[in-house]
Enzyme design. Structure first.
Site, PDB file in Angstrom:
ATOM      1  N   ASP A  78      36.791 -55.032 -32.777  1.00  0.00           N
ATOM      2  CA  ASP A  78      35.530 -54.257 -33.010  1.00  0.00           C
ATOM      3  C   ASP A  78      35.119 -53.517 -31.580  1.00  0.00           C
ATOM      4  O   ASP A  78      33.838 -53.183 -31.553  1.00  0.00           O
ATOM      5  CB  ASP A  78      34.582 -55.106 -33.488  1.00  0.00           C
ATOM      6  CG  ASP A  78      34.753 -55.646 -34.946  1.00  0.00           C
ATOM      7  OD1 ASP A  78      35.424 -55.142 -35.551  1.00  0.00           O
ATOM      8  OD2 ASP A  78      34.547 -56.805 -35.068  1.00  0.00           O
TER       9      ASP A  78
ATOM     10  N   ASP B 228      33.765 -59.214 -33.665  1.00  0.00           N
ATOM     11  CA  ASP B 228      34.586 -60.419 -32.866  1.00  0.00           C
ATOM     12  C   ASP B 228      34.925 -59.905 -31.460  1.00  0.00           C
ATOM     13  O   ASP B 228      35.398 -61.019 -30.886  1.00  0.00           O
ATOM     14  CB  ASP B 228      35.772 -60.899 -33.952  1.00  0.00           C
ATOM     15  CG  ASP B 228      36.766 -59.575 -34.008  1.00  0.00           C
ATOM     16  OD1 ASP B 228      36.426 -58.568 -33.142  1.00  0.00           O
ATOM     17  OD2 ASP B 228      37.710 -59.652 -34.945  1.00  0.00           O
TER      18      ASP B 228
ATOM     19  N   CYS C  89      12.082 -54.927   1.723  1.00  0.00           N
ATOM     20  CA  CYS C  89      13.258 -55.268   2.200  1.00  0.00           C
ATOM     21  C   CYS C  89      14.490 -55.212   1.329  1.00  0.00           C
ATOM     22  O   CYS C  89      15.552 -54.445   1.654  1.00  0.00           O
ATOM     23  CB  CYS C  89      13.468 -56.719   2.492  1.00  0.00           C
ATOM     24  SG  CYS C  89      11.973 -57.387   3.551  1.00  0.00           S
TER      25      CYS C  89
ATOM     26  N   ASP D 161      29.886 -56.886 -38.990  1.00  0.00           N
ATOM     27  CA  ASP D 161      31.116 -57.019 -39.490  1.00  0.00           C
ATOM     28  C   ASP D 161      31.419 -58.188 -40.337  1.00  0.00           C
ATOM     29  O   ASP D 161      30.973 -59.105 -40.070  1.00  0.00           O
ATOM     30  CB  ASP D 161      32.119 -57.058 -38.291  1.00  0.00           C
ATOM     31  CG  ASP D 161      33.354 -56.944 -38.913  1.00  0.00           C
ATOM     32  OD1 ASP D 161      33.901 -55.919 -39.648  1.00  0.00           O
ATOM     33  OD2 ASP D 161      34.549 -57.722 -38.479  1.00  0.00           O
TER      34      ASP D 161
END
Length: 812
Positions: free
Chosen positions: A710, A706, A84, A507
């Protein structure tokens, strides 16, 4: 696809852009011609043959421009199995303007990405209706939740059908016992056979939804699970009337039992699916229903959807904050566990942001509404969880291909089984005799009866549902668990990819560190008190806008030191500040500043070098030509950074720190954390290249940043993990978003992805294993139709139950 399609293109600014877009569209195979209008910002494409819209959109995007699309989530009613879902997906994909579509059987939701100027919601409703299904309304964040939601209604209806079916089937079973054990048809053959037929009819009537679904699907050319059950029970029931005219056993009673087992399986499945999908309902229930707002100085209680941006909301202790906002008056502790998973309340003061649906635990707060409706944090979380639950995992692609042809193949096997028993009974009967050790196998039955038993068993034992539910249920549970722990997973693909990641790139600023400088060391010179050193420096720095100066002032204020206003303040670029404090000339800054003002920094040179080796910024402080001491300021590590790195290493992951800092500072931070590798002095636009190099060297890479600064690196990585805090979080930035902003969230995300993917693999294995083993047994007559139906129901239940067991996984 129509012969001519028109859609908007964003990003064009000149005729050269028009030429570029036109060239890109004209190069798509099947396109006869393309015209692009800069003034209207639209492209018109003439199609010579069936050209899918996604290929046009992809061509525009590859050229560096954008085709704006919307995403709608529809609830489709009437789907009962994977076939379905495939049918609805194909119907929606056929609507002109649809770029992508994904239908999830477990949630019964269709996620459609479309060009809004080409396709509309009305088109989707029409396409689904023409396919034999219907589009239901769905609740949105902030809307009133129905007294009984769709999952609860389905559980109630399925429970009623199951109970009625068994109430009528139990008498059939009791009546059949004397015939099965002693061969006695009480009170006579005629009454017994008629009784089986008459008692079976209402059971099949209770299961009429199965017949409606099965027949509708077959008429549309997409037979499904219900088609198989309809054929199996239909053929079994017809043996009842046929037994009066042909030498065949009466299996009308067995048809009722198969339907009762089927309805029981449906009820258990609906109940389990309801439990698996409770994450969305829990999130919807979190929202406040009403809000107290100030209008013209009067306090009013209004529905939460009547709150407007800028309204001042009054939130008393124990109440939910109605919507996202900023505290304008009052102080309190707020329970933000619904958003972050953190059980400790967070203190809120004026100018602090608060999240809608979090609970005010302490004092009275006045909050200015900043986001309402679909823009709130909670609404975004709900949308993200729905998207994740509606997405697919790459490993599911093979299962989808199998599901698409599964029912037709089973129908073919059933037909072949019937023909073999009729045409070559001598070939098939020895196979049945070999299974005579099974109590339900009777090789003495007639060839026609054995043919019917084997054919019906093949029809009812095949289970595409288990294949269809294997991935979605695990995704539902996994994404719901993630939301509860402050981990927002954008798609199923992210779950599969994250578990295969070999390198975690972190980072530094704002990810490993707090992202703001703090005073870490106060080292007074001989004969100077630490308080005097800090007070003098902070008083002078009050005139400074530099982050380092603000950090010194913040430390003095936190220590409760009284500060004096600076006079004759000077900020000397690259050196520090000079100011007069209470008649004393105070210097705060570098060696060069001291040298230029005749202060010898030599007595504190050893201290300066030690602090600088620890990746801290050391500032000398002097008053009236006398050295007072040294203050060290650094962007301090997050409290959980060391623990998170250790846990990632235990999980076999390599850690790499990426930073724009000089190598000496970067390596000092890496040593404290235990980071495996440092990539220092990387400019912001160089992060993407570094991620690409790591991918070439190690394979799949996850980047943790963050989410705001970035974004390119997050997109380049195989999995982008965005950190954030509160409503400022960039939810759209990464494949995975960590609401709390702590690094242990990365560990939790990896654990969750690995656990969820294990469940998906287990589910797919058992679903395939079941069908591969059981269907051949049914063909050779070793499976009674009743056992076949019970086994089919059990296979679906086992997959859903295994997914629910994911909730027991420890991800903290």
């Amino acid at each position: 696809m129509t012969d001519r399609v028109q859609f908007p293109v964003q990003g064009m600014t000149c005729a050269s852009c028009v030429a570029h877009v036109k060239k890109a569209l004209s190069a798509v195979p099947g396109v006869k011609g393309a015209e692009v209008n800069l003034a209207t910002g639209r492209a018109t494409v003439n199609l010579g043959e069936d050209v899918p819209l996604p290929s046009l959109v992809q061509a525009v995007r590859a050229a560096g421009y954008e085709v704006p699309t919307d995403t709608a989530t529809l609830t489709s009613g009437g789907m009962t199995c994977a076939a379905c879902a495939m049918h609805v997906e194909k119907a929606l994909a056929g609507v002109p303007g649809v770029v992508a579509v994904n239908v999830n059987l477990a949630t019964e939701k269709a996620t459609v990405t479309f060009v809004p100027t080409v396709a509309t919601l009305a088109d989707f409703r029409k396409a689904v209706a023409e396919a034999g299904y219907e589009v239901l309304e769905i609740p949105v964040a902030g809307a009133a939740i129905p007294v009984e939601d769709e999952a609860e209604r389905k559980m109630r209806v399925s429970r009623f059908r199951m109970r009625v079916a068994w109430a009528l089937t139990v008498p059939i079973i009791l009546w059949m016992v004397p015939e099965m054990i002693w061969g006695i048809m009480w009170p006579s053959h005629l009454v017994f056979h008629l009784g089986m037929i008459l008692l079976a009819l209402p059971v099949l009537w209770v299961g009429r939804q199965t017949y409606r679904s099965g027949v509708t699907a077959a008429l549309h050319g997409y037979p499904n699970m219900d088609t198989l059950i309809s054929l199996g029970t239909g053929v079994s029931f017809l043996t009842g009337p046929a037994s009066f005219f042909f030498p065949v056993a009466n299996y009308a009673g067995v048809a009722a039992m198969i339907m009762a087992f089927h309805l029981t399986g449906r009820h258990v499945e609906e109940t389990a699916k309801g439990r698996a999908s409770q994450a969305i309902r829990k999130l919807l229930e979190l929202g406040a229903k009403t809000a107290r707002i100030l209008r013209d100085g009067v306090e009013l209680e209004v529905p939460v959807d009547a709150v407007q941006v800028g309204d001042i909301m009054i939130v008393r202790p124990g109440e939910k904050i109605p919507t996202d906002g900023v505290v304008v008056e009052g102080e309190s502790a707020v329970d933000e566990s619904m958003a972050t998973g953190e059980s400790m309340p967070v203190n809120k003061h004026p100018d602090d942001e608060v999240i809608g649906a979090t609970v005010n635990q302490g004092g009275l707060l006045k909050v200015r509404a900043t986001r309402v409706g679909k823009d709130t944090f909670l609404a975004q979380v709900i949308r993200l969880v729905e998207e994740a639950q509606g997405s697919k995992v790459p490993i599911q692609e093979f299962a989808d291909r199998v599901t698409g042809v599964f029912v037709p193949i089973v129908l073919g096997i059933a037909l072949l089984t019937l023909l073999l028993w009729i045409v070559a009974p001598g070939l098939m009967r020895p196979l049945v005799e070999a299974g005579a050790f099974l109590p339900w196998v009777n090789p003495n039955l007639g060839a026609l009866t054995l043919a019917i038993i084997s054919t019906v068993a093949v029809l009812v034992i095949a289970c595409p549902c288990a294949l269809g539910l294997a991935t979605p249920t695990a995704l539902m549970v996994g994404s719901g668990m993630g939301a509860e722990h402050g981990i927002l997973i954008r798609s199923g693909e992210a779950i599969q990819t994250l578990k295969d990641v070999r390198v975690i790139v972190l980072d530094k600023t704002g990810t490993l560190t707090k992202g703001r400088p703090e005073v870490t060391d106060v080292v007074p010179a001989d004969g100077v008190a630490a308080e005097d050193l800090l007070r003098s420096a902070a008083s002078a720095e009050q005139g400074s806008e530099h982050p380092l100066g603000k950090a010194v002032v913040a430390r003095a204020e936190a220590d409760g030191l009284p500060l004096r206003e600076p006079q004759d303040f000077q900020a000397l670029r690259g050196m520090g500040v000079v100011a007069t404090v209470n008649g004393t000339r105070v210097l705060v800054g570098s060696r060069r500043l001291m040298d230029e003002h005749g202060v010898d920094p030599a007595p504190l040179e050893g201290t300066l070098r030690r602090l600088e080796d620890e990746a801290k910024t050391a500032m000398l402080v002097a008053a009236d030509g006398r050295l007072l001491g040294v203050l060290a300021v650094a962007d301090t590590l997050k409290d959980d950074a060391v623990l998170a790195v250790q846990e990632l290493h235990r999980m076999g992951l390599r850690t790499v720190m990426l930073t724009g800092d000089n190598r000496r500072t970067a390596e000092a931070v890496a040593r404290r954390l235990g980071i495996d590798e440092v990539r220092a002095e990387v400019l912001p636009d160089g992060k993407v290249a570094e991620v690409r190099r790591l991918q070439e060297q190690f394979g799949w890479v996850a980047f943790v940043g963050d989410g705001i600064n970035d974004a390119p690196a997050l997109k380049q990585a195989n999995v982008g993990i965005a950190l954030g805090t509160g409503t400022d979080i960039a939810i759209e930035a990464g494949d995975v978003t960590l609401v709390r902003g702590d690094l242990t969230g990365v560990v939790r995300a990896v654990r969750l992805s690995r656990a969820a993917f294990r469940r998906i693999q287990q589910n797919l294995f058992w679903a395939f294993f079941y069908n591969v083993v059981m269907i051949p047994l049914a063909v050779i007559g070793w499976m009674h139709p009743l056992l076949a139906e019970a086994a089919m129901a059990t296979s679906s239940l086992s997959v859903v139950t295994n997914s629910l067991l994911l909730r027991r996984t420890r991800v903290r």
